[in-house]
Design an enzyme around this catalytic site. Structure first.
Site, PDB file in Angstrom:
ATOM      1  N   LYS A  91       4.232 -10.132 -41.917  1.00 41.43           N
ATOM      2  CA  LYS A  91       3.044 -10.121 -40.975  1.00 41.43           C
ATOM      3  C   LYS A  91       1.735 -11.037 -41.169  1.00 41.43           C
ATOM      4  O   LYS A  91       1.381 -11.057 -42.222  1.00 41.43           O
ATOM      5  CB  LYS A  91       2.691  -8.448 -40.946  1.00 41.43           C
ATOM      6  CG  LYS A  91       1.760  -8.480 -39.791  1.00 41.43           C
ATOM      7  CD  LYS A  91       0.803  -7.364 -40.585  1.00 41.43           C
ATOM      8  CE  LYS A  91      -0.514  -8.215 -41.163  1.00 41.43           C
ATOM      9  NZ  LYS A  91      -1.777  -7.159 -41.383  1.00 41.43           N
TER      10      LYS A  91
ATOM     11  N   GLN B 270      -6.066  -0.451   2.558  1.00 39.35           N
ATOM     12  CA  GLN B 270      -5.448   0.379   3.577  1.00 39.35           C
ATOM     13  C   GLN B 270      -5.710   1.989   3.273  1.00 39.35           C
ATOM     14  O   GLN B 270      -4.885   2.260   2.321  1.00 39.35           O
ATOM     15  CB  GLN B 270      -3.845   0.333   3.801  1.00 39.35           C
ATOM     16  CG  GLN B 270      -3.279   0.941   5.168  1.00 39.35           C
ATOM     17  CD  GLN B 270      -1.841   0.946   5.082  1.00 39.35           C
ATOM     18  OE1 GLN B 270      -1.130   0.833   4.267  1.00 39.35           O
ATOM     19  NE2 GLN B 270      -1.331   1.305   6.375  1.00 39.35           N
TER      20      GLN B 270
ATOM     21  N   TYR C 287       8.001  -7.046 -48.271  1.00 35.61           N
ATOM     22  CA  TYR C 287       7.002  -7.034 -47.214  1.00 35.61           C
ATOM     23  C   TYR C 287       6.069  -7.902 -47.717  1.00 35.61           C
ATOM     24  O   TYR C 287       5.440  -8.055 -48.712  1.00 35.61           O
ATOM     25  CB  TYR C 287       6.395  -5.751 -47.326  1.00 35.61           C
ATOM     26  CG  TYR C 287       5.104  -5.872 -46.438  1.00 35.61           C
ATOM     27  CD1 TYR C 287       5.292  -6.118 -45.043  1.00 35.61           C
ATOM     28  CD2 TYR C 287       4.079  -5.424 -46.887  1.00 35.61           C
ATOM     29  CE1 TYR C 287       4.222  -6.150 -44.369  1.00 35.61           C
ATOM     30  CE2 TYR C 287       2.687  -5.371 -46.085  1.00 35.61           C
ATOM     31  CZ  TYR C 287       3.068  -5.840 -44.853  1.00 35.61           C
ATOM     32  OH  TYR C 287       2.108  -6.167 -43.893  1.00 35.61           O
TER      33      TYR C 287
ATOM     34  N   ASN D 172       9.691 -19.045 -54.532  1.00 36.41           N
ATOM     35  CA  ASN D 172      10.599 -18.178 -54.321  1.00 36.41           C
ATOM     36  C   ASN D 172      10.309 -16.897 -54.400  1.00 36.41           C
ATOM     37  O   ASN D 172       9.454 -16.358 -55.427  1.00 36.41           O
ATOM     38  CB  ASN D 172      11.764 -18.421 -55.431  1.00 36.41           C
ATOM     39  CG  ASN D 172      12.950 -17.262 -55.366  1.00 36.41           C
ATOM     40  OD1 ASN D 172      13.841 -17.736 -54.508  1.00 36.41           O
ATOM     41  ND2 ASN D 172      12.981 -16.398 -56.105  1.00 36.41           N
TER      42      ASN D 172
ATOM     43  N   ALA E 284       0.825  -1.286   0.022  1.00 35.75           N
ATOM     44  CA  ALA E 284      -0.044  -0.072   0.027  1.00 35.75           C
ATOM     45  C   ALA E 284       0.993   1.198   0.022  1.00 35.75           C
ATOM     46  O   ALA E 284       0.293   2.340  -0.156  1.00 35.75           O
ATOM     47  CB  ALA E 284      -1.074  -0.089   1.213  1.00 35.75           C
ATOM     48  N   GLY E 285       2.062   1.021   0.245  1.00 36.42           N
ATOM     49  CA  GLY E 285       2.891   2.251   0.479  1.00 36.42           C
ATOM     50  C   GLY E 285       3.103   3.258  -0.826  1.00 36.42           C
ATOM     51  O   GLY E 285       2.808   2.714  -1.754  1.00 36.42           O
TER      52      GLY E 285
ATOM     53  N   ARG F 162       5.120  -5.505 -67.670  1.00 35.15           N
ATOM     54  CA  ARG F 162       5.907  -4.309 -67.622  1.00 35.15           C
ATOM     55  C   ARG F 162       5.905  -3.732 -69.102  1.00 35.15           C
ATOM     56  O   ARG F 162       5.682  -4.655 -69.870  1.00 35.15           O
ATOM     57  CB  ARG F 162       7.185  -4.605 -67.070  1.00 35.15           C
ATOM     58  CG  ARG F 162       7.886  -5.757 -67.619  1.00 35.15           C
ATOM     59  CD  ARG F 162       9.177  -5.983 -67.118  1.00 35.15           C
ATOM     60  NE  ARG F 162      10.233  -6.910 -67.941  1.00 35.15           N
ATOM     61  CZ  ARG F 162      10.520  -8.043 -67.521  1.00 35.15           C
ATOM     62  NH1 ARG F 162      10.352  -8.428 -66.277  1.00 35.15           N
ATOM     63  NH2 ARG F 162      11.282  -8.797 -68.254  1.00 35.15           N
TER      64      ARG F 162
ATOM     65  N   ARG G 249      10.507   6.987  -3.130  1.00 35.63           N
ATOM     66  CA  ARG G 249      12.035   7.052  -3.698  1.00 35.63           C
ATOM     67  C   ARG G 249      12.152   6.253  -5.097  1.00 35.63           C
ATOM     68  O   ARG G 249      12.985   6.487  -5.774  1.00 35.63           O
ATOM     69  CB  ARG G 249      12.780   5.981  -2.742  1.00 35.63           C
ATOM     70  CG  ARG G 249      13.222   6.773  -1.282  1.00 35.63           C
ATOM     71  CD  ARG G 249      13.557   5.642  -0.554  1.00 35.63           C
ATOM     72  NE  ARG G 249      12.570   4.693   0.021  1.00 35.63           N
ATOM     73  CZ  ARG G 249      12.937   3.796   1.094  1.00 35.63           C
ATOM     74  NH1 ARG G 249      14.181   3.655   1.475  1.00 35.63           N
ATOM     75  NH2 ARG G 249      11.754   3.137   1.829  1.00 35.63           N
TER      76      ARG G 249
ATOM     77  N   TYR H  89      -3.139  -3.598 -48.329  1.00 33.41           N
ATOM     78  CA  TYR H  89      -4.038  -2.566 -47.777  1.00 33.41           C
ATOM     79  C   TYR H  89      -4.432  -1.602 -48.758  1.00 33.41           C
ATOM     80  O   TYR H  89      -3.719  -0.942 -49.377  1.00 33.41           O
ATOM     81  CB  TYR H  89      -3.383  -2.027 -46.467  1.00 33.41           C
ATOM     82  CG  TYR H  89      -4.238  -1.041 -45.478  1.00 33.41           C
ATOM     83  CD1 TYR H  89      -5.463  -1.530 -45.041  1.00 33.41           C
ATOM     84  CD2 TYR H  89      -3.595   0.413 -45.183  1.00 33.41           C
ATOM     85  CE1 TYR H  89      -5.929  -0.470 -44.362  1.00 33.41           C
ATOM     86  CE2 TYR H  89      -4.085   1.111 -44.428  1.00 33.41           C
ATOM     87  CZ  TYR H  89      -5.612   0.848 -44.089  1.00 33.41           C
ATOM     88  OH  TYR H  89      -6.259   1.532 -43.468  1.00 33.41           O
TER      89      TYR H  89
HETATM   90  C1  UD1 Z   1      10.404  -2.224   6.100  1.00 35.92           C
HETATM   91  C2  UD1 Z   1      10.705  -2.294   7.750  1.00 35.92           C
HETATM   92  C3  UD1 Z   1      12.168  -2.561   8.092  1.00 35.92           C
HETATM   93  C4  UD1 Z   1      12.818  -3.651   6.920  1.00 35.92           C
HETATM   94  C5  UD1 Z   1      12.625  -3.080   5.550  1.00 35.92           C
HETATM   95  C6  UD1 Z   1      12.962  -4.219   4.487  1.00 35.92           C
HETATM   96  C7  UD1 Z   1       8.899  -1.327   9.155  1.00 35.92           C
HETATM   97  C8  UD1 Z   1       8.593  -0.490  10.105  1.00 35.92           C
HETATM   98  N1  UD1 Z   1      10.256  -1.314   8.610  1.00 35.92           N
HETATM   99  O1  UD1 Z   1      11.152  -0.714   6.129  1.00 35.92           O
HETATM  100  O2  UD1 Z   1      12.721  -2.943   9.408  1.00 35.92           O
HETATM  101  O3  UD1 Z   1      14.339  -3.525   7.224  1.00 35.92           O
HETATM  102  O4  UD1 Z   1      11.046  -2.952   5.470  1.00 35.92           O
HETATM  103  O5  UD1 Z   1      12.605  -3.987   3.332  1.00 35.92           O
HETATM  104  O6  UD1 Z   1       8.266  -2.452   8.935  1.00 35.92           O
HETATM  105  N2  UD1 Z   1       3.383  -0.454   3.457  1.00 35.92           N
HETATM  106  C9  UD1 Z   1       2.093  -0.264   3.601  1.00 35.92           C
HETATM  107  N3  UD1 Z   1       1.399   0.610   4.235  1.00 35.92           N
HETATM  108  C10 UD1 Z   1       2.129   1.647   4.895  1.00 35.92           C
HETATM  109  C11 UD1 Z   1       3.524   1.398   5.037  1.00 35.92           C
HETATM  110  C12 UD1 Z   1       4.139   0.500   4.014  1.00 35.92           C
HETATM  111  O7  UD1 Z   1       1.388  -1.194   2.952  1.00 35.92           O
HETATM  112  O8  UD1 Z   1       1.330   2.232   5.547  1.00 35.92           O
HETATM  113  C13 UD1 Z   1       4.028  -1.485   2.502  1.00 35.92           C
HETATM  114  C14 UD1 Z   1       4.951  -0.883   1.423  1.00 35.92           C
HETATM  115  O9  UD1 Z   1       4.237  -0.745   0.349  1.00 35.92           O
HETATM  116  C15 UD1 Z   1       6.344  -1.867   1.233  1.00 35.92           C
HETATM  117  C16 UD1 Z   1       6.267  -2.542   2.687  1.00 35.92           C
HETATM  118  O10 UD1 Z   1       4.900  -2.149   3.269  1.00 35.92           O
HETATM  119  O11 UD1 Z   1       5.679  -3.217   0.469  1.00 35.92           O
HETATM  120  C17 UD1 Z   1       7.262  -1.848   3.313  1.00 35.92           C
HETATM  121  O12 UD1 Z   1       7.261  -0.875   3.559  1.00 35.92           O
HETATM  122  P1  UD1 Z   1       8.693   0.268   3.163  1.00 35.92           P
HETATM  123  O13 UD1 Z   1       8.185   1.678   3.342  1.00 35.92           O
HETATM  124  O14 UD1 Z   1       9.172  -0.010   1.947  1.00 35.92           O
HETATM  125  O15 UD1 Z   1       9.573  -0.254   4.454  1.00 35.92           O
HETATM  126  P2  UD1 Z   1      10.713   0.139   4.820  1.00 35.92           P
HETATM  127  O16 UD1 Z   1      11.289   1.647   5.292  1.00 35.92           O
HETATM  128  O17 UD1 Z   1      11.487  -0.526   3.675  1.00 35.92           O
HETATM  129 CA    CA Z   2      11.012  -1.385   1.546  1.00 43.59          CA
END
Ligand code: UD1
Ligand code: CA
Length: 477
Positions: A360, A82, A375, A386, A19-20, A449, A24, A396
């Site tokens: 094609k 989430q 073509y 041949n 969900a994150g 021709r 980056r 076309y």
């Molecule tokens: C997390 C771990 C860290 C570990 C690392 C490994 C935690 C607090 N930290 O950090 O210890 O070393 O992974 O890769 O767990 N996500 C959600 N909802 C949220 C936040 C995150 O679904 O609210 C998901 C992200 O999409 C991702 C995963 O959780 O797939 C990890 O989140 P990310 O922000 O990448 O955590 P890290 O900072 O890498």
């Molecule tokens: Ca991560």
């Protein structure tokens, strides 16, 4: 499957966090949908869980949830949303509505670790069942632990807590045993402990990693075991990480092909996606790309510089510097350099396609040839035909596509223009340079021709006249 056989009959469900926001990655594409070797990161994680025998998979989505759900629907997984990204613990909690009364084990993992294998998932579950500890986890000793949570152990080897890098003291940061975010619990223990997590940390988020301290401080041990191969837990957080994960996956795929007897001349310059099969003694020369769904038989030579997508090649095929997609090549076909087979092309055994030929949606019968500069679109070409250099099918008319049919053994002279729909009978001859707009009977001949007009000494006279004109002009000046 023998080495992956379940050590316990406890059913297993997985919660995959996806969900994150992935700031980056600097991308408008949702992180779980970024691809390596032909598939999304999320699909690789799903595959590892499936192969390990996980029965239910719940993916927690949030950021760009619609795109993620659309892309992964059909993989047989469930989704939990989430709504606000308040941290990894809060994300797992989103799955409680679906798995709250799950009577078996639950593993939690992240969608951004595409290199994870089923073997490691199994080892995590085996570890959980080897003790009575309520929580088991894998760890990774990394030369460069930057960005990972650090695993702080007790003197007896159990885990005391995990500290995030942003919250770690300088001494804790020295620790190289990292948290790859792979945990296993009994379902009931997980849901009960999650309710105790707070958010008093540097980011103000609900950290799943806090579960360790919750268990260990109440006298329940958390067991941990280093993962067999640290490459497996490489977390992808940036484009650089994505490329690095792709390189590892490619290496694995190439090793599998070589173990089956394929010859890969230069593995660092060969790009093969998943779901590709290559037969014994087939040589892949440098700078080739074999995309998903490609199957190649034995003793072929592919490349250098060939890209093949979703195509099937028989045995003893030679394909040099060419682009082949959604096509079928039977045994002993030769193609290239510099030709293209577009979708729907079927070359029968012994067909020879030379340079600068585009095919094609066409079939070529056994032994047919088109050696140079053609073509061939929507054409059905019989055996041993041949096709002379420069022959073009005009398929076309600006509105519709039309077919060209050429019977076996026909000879199409160079630079012919076959204006479809048109049928050339078997054994017929088309004289070079002929535009053909009507059907030609079998064994007939067509020449379309103009007869040449020859004027003897015309050029010499012309030159004399023009030189005289030029001299006159320069005198005037
Ligand atoms: C997390 C771990 C860290 C570990 C690392 C490994 C935690 C607090 N930290 O950090 O210890 O070393 O992974 O890769 O767990 N996500 C959600 N909802 C949220 C936040 C995150 O679904 O609210 C998901 C992200 O999409 C991702 C995963 O959780 O797939 C990890 O989140 P990310 O922000 O990448 O955590 P890290 O900072 O890498
Ligand atoms: Ca991560």
């Amino acid at each position: 499957m023998s080495e992956l056989s379940l050590t316990s009959q406890t059913p297993v469900a997985a919660v995959i966090l996806a969900a994150g926001k992935s700031t980056r990655m600097k991308s408008s594409v949702a992180k779980p949908l970024h691809k390596i070797c032909g598939d999304t990161m999320a699909s690789f994680v799903i595959r590892a869980c499936r192969e390990a025998g996980v029965e239910r998979i719940v993916m927690v989505v949030g950021h760009q949830s619609e795109a993620v759900i659309n892309a992964l629907t059909g993989d047989g997984i469930e989704f939990a949303v989430q709504h606000q990204q308040k941290g990894t613990a809060n994300a797992v909690q989103a799955a409680e509505a679906l798995l709250g009364d799950w009577a078996g084990d639950i593993i939690t993992l992240a969608a951004d670790t595409p290199l994870l294998t089923a073997l490691s998932v199994r080892s995590l579950l085996d570890l959980r069942h080897s003790t009575t500890a309520p929580m088991a986890m894998l760890t990774a000793r990394l030369d460069n632990p930057t960005g990972y949570g650090r695993v702080i152990r007790n003197t007896d080897g159990t885990v005391n807590r995990i500290v995030e890098e942003t919250d770690a003291t300088p001494v804790e940061r020295q620790c190289t045993e990292c948290n790859p975010s792979l945990y296993a619990f009994h379902g009931k223990d997980l849901w009960a402990a999650l309710k105790l997590i707070g958010n008093s940390n540097a980011k103000g988020e609900y950290y799943l990693t806090d579960l360790v301290e919750i268990f260990s401080s109440s006298g329940k041990p958390v067991v941990a075991q280093p993962v067999a191969d640290v490459e497996e837990v490489l977390g992808v957080n940036s484009q650089q990480d994505l490329a690095a994960a792709g390189a590892v996956m490619r290496k694995r795929i190439l090793n599998r092909l070589m173990a089956g007897g394929a010859v890969v001349v230069d593995p660092t310059n060969t790009f093969v996606e998943i779901d590709v099969e290559v037969g014994q003694d087939t040589t892949i020369e440098p700078f080739c790309m074999l995309l998903r769904g490609t199957h190649i038989g034995e003793r072929c030579t592919i490349g250098p510089y060939t890209r093949i997508e979703q195509s099937t090649l028989g045995c003893d095929v030679r394909a040099i510097a060419s682009w082949i997609s959604y096509s079928t090549l039977d045994d002993s076909v030769k193609i290239g350099p510099y030709s293209q087979l577009r979708p729907g092309s079927h070359l029968s055994s012994g067909v020879r396609i030379g340079n600068f030929v585009e095919v094609k949606n066409s079939t070529l019968g056994p032994g047919a040839q088109a050696a140079h500069l053609s073509y061939l679109g929507d054409a059905h070409i019989g055996a041993a035909v041949n096709i002379g250099a420069g022959t073009i099918t005009c398929n076309y008319d600006g509105f519709l596509k039309h077919e060209t049919v050429i019977g076996e053994n026909a000879f199409i002279g160079s630079n012919s223009t076959l204006i479809a729909p048109v049928t050339i009978g078997s054994g017929a001859y088309v004289a070079a340079g002929s535009p053909i707009s009507g059907d030609i009977p079998a064994d007939g001949m067509v020449i379309a021709r103009q007869r040449p007009t020859i004027k003897e000494d015309w050029a010499a006279a012309y030159r004399l006249k023009k030189r005289a004109e030029k001299e006159k002009r320069s005198v005037k000046r």
